[in-house]
Enzyme design. Structure first.
Site, PDB file in Angstrom:
ATOM      1  N   TYR A  54       0.834  -1.206   0.000  1.00 28.34           N
ATOM      2  CA  TYR A  54       0.000   0.000   0.000  1.00 28.34           C
ATOM      3  C   TYR A  54       0.871   1.260   0.000  1.00 28.34           C
ATOM      4  O   TYR A  54       0.627   2.194  -0.763  1.00 28.34           O
ATOM      5  CB  TYR A  54      -0.897  -0.017   1.241  1.00 28.34           C
ATOM      6  CG  TYR A  54      -1.876   1.128   1.330  1.00 28.34           C
ATOM      7  CD1 TYR A  54      -3.020   1.145   0.536  1.00 28.34           C
ATOM      8  CD2 TYR A  54      -1.680   2.181   2.220  1.00 28.34           C
ATOM      9  CE1 TYR A  54      -3.934   2.186   0.623  1.00 28.34           C
ATOM     10  CE2 TYR A  54      -2.583   3.220   2.319  1.00 28.34           C
ATOM     11  CZ  TYR A  54      -3.712   3.221   1.517  1.00 28.34           C
ATOM     12  OH  TYR A  54      -4.608   4.255   1.600  1.00 28.34           O
ATOM     13  N   LYS A  57       1.021   4.191  -2.943  1.00 30.02           N
ATOM     14  CA  LYS A  57       0.702   5.594  -2.685  1.00 30.02           C
ATOM     15  C   LYS A  57       1.912   6.503  -2.901  1.00 30.02           C
ATOM     16  O   LYS A  57       1.770   7.631  -3.377  1.00 30.02           O
ATOM     17  CB  LYS A  57       0.153   5.744  -1.265  1.00 30.02           C
ATOM     18  CG  LYS A  57      -1.188   5.044  -1.048  1.00 30.02           C
ATOM     19  CD  LYS A  57      -2.267   5.551  -1.996  1.00 30.02           C
ATOM     20  CE  LYS A  57      -3.631   4.967  -1.673  1.00 30.02           C
ATOM     21  NZ  LYS A  57      -4.691   5.518  -2.543  1.00 30.02           N
TER      22      LYS A  57
END
Length: 248
Positions: free
Chosen positions: A156, A160
């Site tokens: 994740y 990002k």
């Protein structure tokens, strides 16, 4: 509120949470909104709610943003329905948390394909229309995790952080056409994810936030509405953290 009157916005991950709040705010600001979700049920529910308050402002669509061909087809349909697109908000995202030592290829690929490749696919689908717009805006919803990392979220965090680099590069590429590209990095926002935390976990998180409270999806929607408006015409290539001071 009418800062976005006459503009059309595409918002992914808009079936609930942050994406839904952004779509509702954009419609309140006068924009037409294409609601993108993985499921028709969620996208149509958001569109119907918006149309109740702002008749004819929204239309729902379903697509897996990681699917390049499906996203390209969606782009053609949205442009056929609305005529043009001025604003793109890449908000769709998933998590598959786990320690790197135990993370499967699938868990890595699903997160990167949705969170990062999905944004690339949407930009490809709408870039020509956005570049022709006199008020072109691209907003990528990143995360403070992309700025500071987090144990158990290497996939994740990578997605990002990649989205932030993608935003800065696009900002340089599209600046010649007066299109701004910015990233919003939410902190801990009240969503289904935070609702799953127990009291001890919530207390631990709140200790990291100087303002001492979780944010709300409306806080992100307010920031997105500003960045999409003429008021932010001279802001591009930036990462705006909306996190209660968590990252300084």
């Amino acid at each position: 509120m009418s800062r976005l009157t006459g503009r059309t916005a595409v918002i992914t991950g808009a079936g609930r949470g942050i994406g839904k709040a952004i779509a509702e705010r954009f419609a309140a600001e006068g924009a037409k909104v294409a609601i993108i979700s993985r499921t028709e049920a969620n996208s149509n529910a958001t569109a119907e709610a918006i149309n109740t308050a702002h008749p004819g402002a929204a239309k729902g669509y379903a697509v897996d943003v990681s699917d390049s061909a499906a996203t390209a087809a969606l782009g053609k349909q949205v442009l056929a329905d609305f005529g043009s697109v001025d604003i793109l908000v890449n908000n769709a995202g998933v998590t598959r948390d786990g320690l790197a030592l135990r993370m499967s290829d699938e868990d890595w690929d699903v997160v990167l394909d949705t969170n990062l490749k999905g944004a690339f696919n949407l930009v490809k689908a709408f870039q020509r229309s956005i570049l022709k717009s006199k008020t072109g805006r691209i907003l990528n919803v990143a995360s403070v995790i992309g700025l500071i990392g987090n144990a158990g979220q290497c996939n994740y965090a990578a997605s990002k952080a990649g989205l932030i680099g993608f935003s800065k590069s696009l900002a340089r590429e599209f600046a010649g056409r007066a299109v701004t590209v910015n990233a919003i990095a939410p902190g801990f926002i009240v969503t289904d994810m935070t609702n799953e935390l127990n009291d001890q976990q919530k207390e631990g998180v709140l200790k990291q936030i100087p303002l001492g409270t979780f944010g709300d999806a409306v806080d992100i929607a307010n920031t997105a509405a500003f960045l999409a408006s003429d008021e932010a015409r001279y802001i591009t290539g930036q990462v705006i953290a909306v996190d209660g001071g968590m990252v300084m």
